[in-house]
Design a protein around this motif. Sequence first.
Motif, PDB file in Angstrom:
ATOM      1  N   HIS A  71      48.313 -13.034  -0.898  1.00 18.16           N
ATOM      2  CA  HIS A  71      48.977 -12.929  -2.353  1.00 18.16           C
ATOM      3  C   HIS A  71      47.958 -11.984  -3.235  1.00 18.16           C
ATOM      4  O   HIS A  71      46.645 -12.013  -2.892  1.00 18.16           O
ATOM      5  N   THR A  72      48.434 -11.188  -4.002  1.00 17.11           N
ATOM      6  CA  THR A  72      47.529 -10.291  -4.836  1.00 17.11           C
ATOM      7  C   THR A  72      46.593 -11.131  -5.804  1.00 17.11           C
ATOM      8  O   THR A  72      45.448 -10.433  -5.959  1.00 17.11           O
ATOM      9  N   ASP A  73      47.003 -12.087  -5.928  1.00 12.96           N
ATOM     10  CA  ASP A  73      46.013 -12.799  -6.974  1.00 12.96           C
ATOM     11  C   ASP A  73      44.790 -13.320  -5.985  1.00 12.96           C
ATOM     12  O   ASP A  73      43.813 -13.702  -6.922  1.00 12.96           O
ATOM     13  N   MET A  74      44.711 -13.215  -4.784  1.00 13.86           N
ATOM     14  CA  MET A  74      43.715 -13.677  -4.099  1.00 13.86           C
ATOM     15  C   MET A  74      42.520 -12.686  -4.092  1.00 13.86           C
ATOM     16  O   MET A  74      41.430 -12.937  -3.910  1.00 13.86           O
ATOM     17  N   ASN A  75      42.774 -11.347  -4.508  1.00 14.94           N
ATOM     18  CA  ASN A  75      41.678 -10.246  -4.731  1.00 14.94           C
ATOM     19  C   ASN A  75      42.134  -9.342  -5.741  1.00 14.94           C
ATOM     20  O   ASN A  75      43.135  -8.338  -5.629  1.00 14.94           O
ATOM     21  N   PRO A  76      42.084  -9.690  -7.114  1.00 12.10           N
ATOM     22  CA  PRO A  76      42.581  -8.819  -8.119  1.00 12.10           C
ATOM     23  C   PRO A  76      42.151  -7.522  -8.192  1.00 12.10           C
ATOM     24  O   PRO A  76      42.816  -6.812  -9.022  1.00 12.10           O
ATOM     25  N   VAL A  77      40.804  -7.139  -7.837  1.00 16.13           N
ATOM     26  CA  VAL A  77      40.549  -6.010  -7.872  1.00 16.13           C
ATOM     27  C   VAL A  77      39.803  -5.398  -6.625  1.00 16.13           C
ATOM     28  O   VAL A  77      39.014  -6.074  -6.062  1.00 16.13           O
ATOM     29  N   THR A  85      31.003   8.971  -4.477  1.00 21.19           N
ATOM     30  CA  THR A  85      30.850   8.553  -6.130  1.00 21.19           C
ATOM     31  C   THR A  85      31.972   7.926  -6.617  1.00 21.19           C
ATOM     32  O   THR A  85      31.959   7.712  -7.952  1.00 21.19           O
ATOM     33  N   GLY A  86      33.179   7.871  -5.996  1.00 23.20           N
ATOM     34  CA  GLY A  86      34.382   7.448  -6.684  1.00 23.20           C
ATOM     35  C   GLY A  86      35.319   6.645  -5.691  1.00 23.20           C
ATOM     36  O   GLY A  86      35.329   6.617  -4.452  1.00 23.20           O
ATOM     37  N   ALA A  87      36.099   5.883  -6.356  1.00 21.32           N
ATOM     38  CA  ALA A  87      37.230   5.084  -5.638  1.00 21.32           C
ATOM     39  C   ALA A  87      38.430   5.152  -6.311  1.00 21.32           C
ATOM     40  O   ALA A  87      38.675   5.027  -7.622  1.00 21.32           O
ATOM     41  N   GLN A  88      39.548   4.774  -5.323  1.00 23.57           N
ATOM     42  CA  GLN A  88      40.776   4.439  -6.110  1.00 23.57           C
ATOM     43  C   GLN A  88      40.613   2.857  -6.436  1.00 23.57           C
ATOM     44  O   GLN A  88      40.139   2.044  -5.678  1.00 23.57           O
ATOM     45  N   VAL A  89      41.177   2.550  -7.737  1.00 26.37           N
ATOM     46  CA  VAL A  89      40.901   1.241  -8.156  1.00 26.37           C
ATOM     47  C   VAL A  89      42.559   0.511  -7.968  1.00 26.37           C
ATOM     48  O   VAL A  89      43.498   0.939  -8.480  1.00 26.37           O
ATOM     49  N   ILE A  90      42.443  -0.371  -7.564  1.00 21.09           N
ATOM     50  CA  ILE A  90      43.774  -1.299  -7.195  1.00 21.09           C
ATOM     51  C   ILE A  90      43.490  -2.563  -8.368  1.00 21.09           C
ATOM     52  O   ILE A  90      42.636  -3.425  -7.857  1.00 21.09           O
ATOM     53  N   VAL A  91      44.456  -2.880  -9.074  1.00 20.19           N
ATOM     54  CA  VAL A  91      44.284  -4.088  -9.599  1.00 20.19           C
ATOM     55  C   VAL A  91      45.473  -4.930  -9.692  1.00 20.19           C
ATOM     56  O   VAL A  91      46.588  -4.348  -9.762  1.00 20.19           O
ATOM     57  N   GLN A  92      45.308  -6.371  -9.389  1.00 15.50           N
ATOM     58  CA  GLN A  92      46.504  -7.193  -9.112  1.00 15.50           C
ATOM     59  C   GLN A  92      47.609  -6.460  -8.030  1.00 15.50           C
ATOM     60  O   GLN A  92      48.627  -6.906  -8.358  1.00 15.50           O
ATOM     61  N   GLY A  93      46.851  -5.786  -6.951  1.00 23.12           N
ATOM     62  CA  GLY A  93      47.899  -5.148  -6.027  1.00 23.12           C
ATOM     63  C   GLY A  93      48.197  -4.008  -6.151  1.00 23.12           C
ATOM     64  O   GLY A  93      48.710  -3.239  -5.302  1.00 23.12           O
ATOM     65  N   ARG A  95      48.076   0.463  -7.529  1.00 21.98           N
ATOM     66  CA  ARG A  95      47.238   1.513  -7.855  1.00 21.98           C
ATOM     67  C   ARG A  95      46.926   1.550  -9.232  1.00 21.98           C
ATOM     68  O   ARG A  95      48.022   2.008  -9.873  1.00 21.98           O
ATOM     69  N   LEU A  96      45.974   1.551  -9.906  1.00 18.76           N
ATOM     70  CA  LEU A  96      45.509   1.894 -11.291  1.00 18.76           C
ATOM     71  C   LEU A  96      44.969   3.432 -11.366  1.00 18.76           C
ATOM     72  O   LEU A  96      45.400   3.977 -12.435  1.00 18.76           O
ATOM     73  N   GLY A  97      44.555   3.809 -10.374  1.00 15.21           N
ATOM     74  CA  GLY A  97      43.999   5.222 -10.536  1.00 15.21           C
ATOM     75  C   GLY A  97      42.666   5.394  -9.905  1.00 15.21           C
ATOM     76  O   GLY A  97      42.220   4.545  -9.279  1.00 15.21           O
ATOM     77  N   HIS A  98      41.961   6.795  -9.879  1.00 11.76           N
ATOM     78  CA  HIS A  98      40.583   6.808  -9.379  1.00 11.76           C
ATOM     79  C   HIS A  98      39.767   6.726 -10.609  1.00 11.76           C
ATOM     80  O   HIS A  98      39.755   7.136 -11.765  1.00 11.76           O
ATOM     81  N   ALA A  99      38.630   6.258 -10.024  1.00 11.57           N
ATOM     82  CA  ALA A  99      37.505   6.051 -11.228  1.00 11.57           C
ATOM     83  C   ALA A  99      36.165   6.404 -10.593  1.00 11.57           C
ATOM     84  O   ALA A  99      35.695   6.180  -9.315  1.00 11.57           O
ATOM     85  N   GLU A 100      35.251   7.224 -10.977  1.00 14.30           N
ATOM     86  CA  GLU A 100      34.171   7.697 -10.737  1.00 14.30           C
ATOM     87  C   GLU A 100      32.989   6.264 -10.622  1.00 14.30           C
ATOM     88  O   GLU A 100      33.194   5.578 -11.757  1.00 14.30           O
ATOM     89  N   ALA A 101      32.048   6.257 -10.180  1.00 11.18           N
ATOM     90  CA  ALA A 101      31.259   4.985 -10.163  1.00 11.18           C
ATOM     91  C   ALA A 101      30.656   4.558 -11.432  1.00 11.18           C
ATOM     92  O   ALA A 101      30.680   3.560 -11.940  1.00 11.18           O
ATOM     93  N   LYS A 102      30.112   5.855 -12.242  1.00  8.62           N
ATOM     94  CA  LYS A 102      29.320   5.517 -13.419  1.00  8.62           C
ATOM     95  C   LYS A 102      30.452   5.013 -14.509  1.00  8.62           C
ATOM     96  O   LYS A 102      30.176   4.164 -15.197  1.00  8.62           O
TER      97      LYS A 102
END
Length: 486
Positions: A71-77, A85-93, A95-102
């Motif tokens: 279930h997505t609650d098992m790994n919310p981020v 230096t960047g990653a796709q950000v998945i929140v509660q399952g 896709r939220l978008g791309h974020a650079e590390a800083k």
Amino acid sequence: MTRAIMIQGTGSNVGKSLLVAGLARACRRRGIRVAPFKPQNMSNNAAVTEDGGEIGRAQALQARAAGLAPHTDMNPVLLKPETDTGAQVIVQGQRLGHAEAKAYQRDKTALMPRVLESFRRLGERADLVLIEGAGSPAEINLRHGDIANMGFARAANVPVVLVGDIDRGGVIAQLVGTHTVLDPEDTAQIAAFAVNRFRGDRSLFDAGRDAIAERTGWPCLGVIPWFGEAWRLPAEDMLDIASRPGGACKVVVPQLPRMANFDDLDPLAAEPAVSVEIVPGGKPLPADADLVLIPGSKTTLGDLAYLRAQGWDIDILGHVRRGGHVIGLCGGYQMLGKTISDPDGVDGKPGEAEGLGLLDVHTVMGGRKTVVLRDGTALPGGEPVSGYEIHMGQTQGADCDRAWLSVEGRTEGAASADGRVLGCYMHGLFGSDAFRRSYLERLGHRAETRFEEQVESTLEALADHLETYMDMDGLLALAREPFTTA
């Protein structure tokens, strides 16, 4: 009343994920309703949940050990690296978008309410929540706004067991050094320690164990020997995959920098007749391969450029000319086609490139991300298959008329005219014993393993291992109701 305890490590890859999986199975056998939880994970090898989201594959294995559906609650981020230096950000399952590390480091505090929301929901359905940290709490340069280790532990007020890895050396320094660099408030959250991956006579480390306890004030919950069957469980991280010598059937895998969702390698490696060879950059693909398997990729265009830079495109074309077989899964499927276009940069940097040209198909990235569990049958034999899709974009072309899968009322995949080059978007095919047996027979080899049964028996053996070498009663006694001040 729900209780919780957190397993943190002195570094990455010290065995936290495996320990939580084994503890989950051991607790389940004791009649405890247990659930796994990881506030933040970083991995391109994701699992798809029934509610149409993504979580780290380690949490899916831990859920299985606990007798639960992922279930997505098992790994919310979930962070899925796309560049250095960047990653796709998945929140509660989702896709939220791309974020650079800083930017992520600056803004991640805003995700804590979502993390705690998932944790609370999960706890409503469990007697015990086993929480896994990420990396190391000793990375004090990342402590501000932390949601993965001590930041979460203190926000939820859960006790921590700190695990060190003796196999990499310096375990006394790992544990005592962590005690030294942490703020006193963080140190107070640690209730005990354990030493993992010991080889040899454990009594030789008695003095070392006692020295750690004396310098930290933490009790030891166990010196846990190396678990030799760990390779039989699905790997989570690219760092965990390795070549597996076996039989005469050689499956060769080019190791791409952003390789993702490579879980089809595990059931192949489990077959006695199969040798899986992971080829790193700088080395040619072996000419005696039976099958070249190109797995998924988080950044298809970037990994295709890397593949060409290694000269692997020439190796693959030569392999096909010699009568060899090729399978491309997801990103690997896209690479096998004639062109790949990503005008909006949804899977990395915007661009377009020629593919390997082994399939008459064309891919256009874009649209809504597909994240879904799938069931179907292989064509023409009708072997049942199950797995998942997790990709951006669509692939079309003449070779799709030779689709080799039937998935929920539609055809899927593409094949060359001679059937030796196959591609599809469905991951997990080789986990089907019937399909794996049929495909290996086409290569002239025999399949013997019942893969799902092997995973279950290995989880049972891991639970036995921890019951023998870890103070399970002591660990359970440390677990407490979260969010309390007691």
